[in-house]
Design a protein around this motif. Sequence first.
Motif, PDB file in Angstrom:
ATOM      1  N   PRO A 142       0.821  -1.215   0.000  1.00 21.55           N
ATOM      2  CA  PRO A 142       0.000   0.000   0.000  1.00 21.55           C
ATOM      3  C   PRO A 142       0.852   1.262   0.000  1.00 21.55           C
ATOM      4  N   LEU A 143       0.412   2.252  -0.766  1.00 19.90           N
ATOM      5  CA  LEU A 143       1.036   3.566  -0.744  1.00 19.90           C
ATOM      6  C   LEU A 143       0.713   4.246   0.585  1.00 19.90           C
ATOM      7  N   ARG A 144      -0.528   4.070   1.011  1.00 18.65           N
ATOM      8  CA  ARG A 144      -1.009   4.603   2.288  1.00 18.65           C
ATOM      9  C   ARG A 144      -1.917   3.545   2.894  1.00 18.65           C
ATOM     10  N   ASP A 145      -1.997   3.521   4.197  1.00 17.37           N
ATOM     11  CA  ASP A 145      -2.862   2.561   4.875  1.00 17.37           C
ATOM     12  C   ASP A 145      -4.315   2.912   4.561  1.00 17.37           C
ATOM     13  N   PRO A 146      -5.041   2.019   3.884  1.00 19.81           N
ATOM     14  CA  PRO A 146      -6.418   2.350   3.506  1.00 19.81           C
ATOM     15  C   PRO A 146      -7.407   2.331   4.669  1.00 19.81           C
ATOM     16  N   VAL A 147      -7.059   1.680   5.778  1.00 21.57           N
ATOM     17  CA  VAL A 147      -8.013   1.556   6.888  1.00 21.57           C
ATOM     18  C   VAL A 147      -8.366   2.909   7.514  1.00 21.57           C
ATOM     19  N   PRO A 148      -7.374   3.750   7.879  1.00 22.97           N
ATOM     20  CA  PRO A 148      -7.756   5.064   8.413  1.00 22.97           C
ATOM     21  C   PRO A 148      -8.520   5.913   7.400  1.00 22.97           C
ATOM     22  N   MET A 149      -8.233   5.719   6.117  1.00 27.89           N
ATOM     23  CA  MET A 149      -8.950   6.477   5.083  1.00 27.89           C
ATOM     24  C   MET A 149     -10.419   6.047   5.041  1.00 27.89           C
ATOM     25  N   THR A 198     -17.513  -0.259   3.054  1.00 31.82           N
ATOM     26  CA  THR A 198     -16.406  -1.128   3.469  1.00 31.82           C
ATOM     27  C   THR A 198     -16.049  -2.114   2.362  1.00 31.82           C
ATOM     28  N   GLU A 199     -17.057  -2.703   1.733  1.00 31.48           N
ATOM     29  CA  GLU A 199     -16.827  -3.640   0.629  1.00 31.48           C
ATOM     30  C   GLU A 199     -16.213  -2.927  -0.574  1.00 31.48           C
ATOM     31  N   LEU A 200     -16.724  -1.752  -0.883  1.00 31.20           N
ATOM     32  CA  LEU A 200     -16.207  -0.966  -2.006  1.00 31.20           C
ATOM     33  C   LEU A 200     -14.744  -0.591  -1.779  1.00 31.20           C
ATOM     34  N   TRP A 201     -14.382  -0.333  -0.536  1.00 33.65           N
ATOM     35  CA  TRP A 201     -12.998   0.023  -0.193  1.00 33.65           C
ATOM     36  C   TRP A 201     -12.044  -1.107  -0.575  1.00 33.65           C
ATOM     37  N   GLY A 202     -12.479  -2.347  -0.349  1.00 34.74           N
ATOM     38  CA  GLY A 202     -11.646  -3.492  -0.701  1.00 34.74           C
ATOM     39  C   GLY A 202     -11.377  -3.572  -2.193  1.00 34.74           C
ATOM     40  N   ARG A 203     -12.319  -3.121  -2.984  1.00 37.95           N
ATOM     41  CA  ARG A 203     -12.166  -3.130  -4.440  1.00 37.95           C
ATOM     42  C   ARG A 203     -11.352  -1.935  -4.941  1.00 37.95           C
ATOM     43  N   GLU A 204     -11.693  -0.741  -4.471  1.00 38.02           N
ATOM     44  CA  GLU A 204     -11.109   0.476  -5.021  1.00 38.02           C
ATOM     45  C   GLU A 204      -9.845   0.945  -4.304  1.00 38.02           C
ATOM     46  N   MET A 205      -9.671   0.533  -3.055  1.00 41.22           N
ATOM     47  CA  MET A 205      -8.591   1.108  -2.246  1.00 41.22           C
ATOM     48  C   MET A 205      -7.632   0.077  -1.633  1.00 41.22           C
ATOM     49  N   PRO A 206      -7.331  -1.041  -2.319  1.00 40.45           N
ATOM     50  CA  PRO A 206      -6.443  -2.030  -1.680  1.00 40.45           C
ATOM     51  C   PRO A 206      -5.044  -1.481  -1.402  1.00 40.45           C
TER      52      PRO A 206
END
Length: 194
Positions: free
Chosen positions: A7-14, A102-110
């Motif tokens: 990851p470039l950045r941690d997607p969880v806080p985003m 949350t589901e969309l994040w897994g697709r768009e923001m891995p």
Amino acid sequence: MSQMPQPLRDPVPMLEQALADWGGREDLWIFGYGSLIWNPEFDYAERRPARVLGWHRALKMWSRVNRGTPECPGLVFGLLAGGSCQGFAFRIPREAGSAVLTELWGREMPTGVYDPRWLACRTPAGNVRGLAFTLSKKSPNHTGVLTEEQYRRIFSAASGRYGTTLDYAARTLEELRRHNIRDRHLERLLKLIE
């Protein structure tokens, strides 16, 4: 098999920030401008044609997972600053918003590559505030200027876990045309491989 890029950045806080900004008190709106138009992969209560000002759709984001690999990167759309973009605003009922986002994040923001932003989406039934996945020109995944030959090479070779860059671009253009949305830049790019 190639490994997923770090990851470039941690997607969880985003994601946590996006959920907090939404607040969960009303229905969630998502602005789709690429594959979300023809393959949202989430249930929605309503879909409206929408335009955002100050941003435009551009096939200028490296994809090393979904439409390419680290060895042969493909391309996906990013929403870049400047101009305007026609797409669709999807309304997700409030009670499903958190799960869908949350589901969309897994697709768009891995890999945390996009800069999620809440944008004013102009629709025939009035403005809504929708979450859009924008791309900074400072991002290491922004391609910068690509030559016609580079686009041809990518269209002919790049493929990832969801298929080829060419299929992704062609399906997006097909769906835009189906809804009478003109994207002249994308039309020109796809003519390069005719």
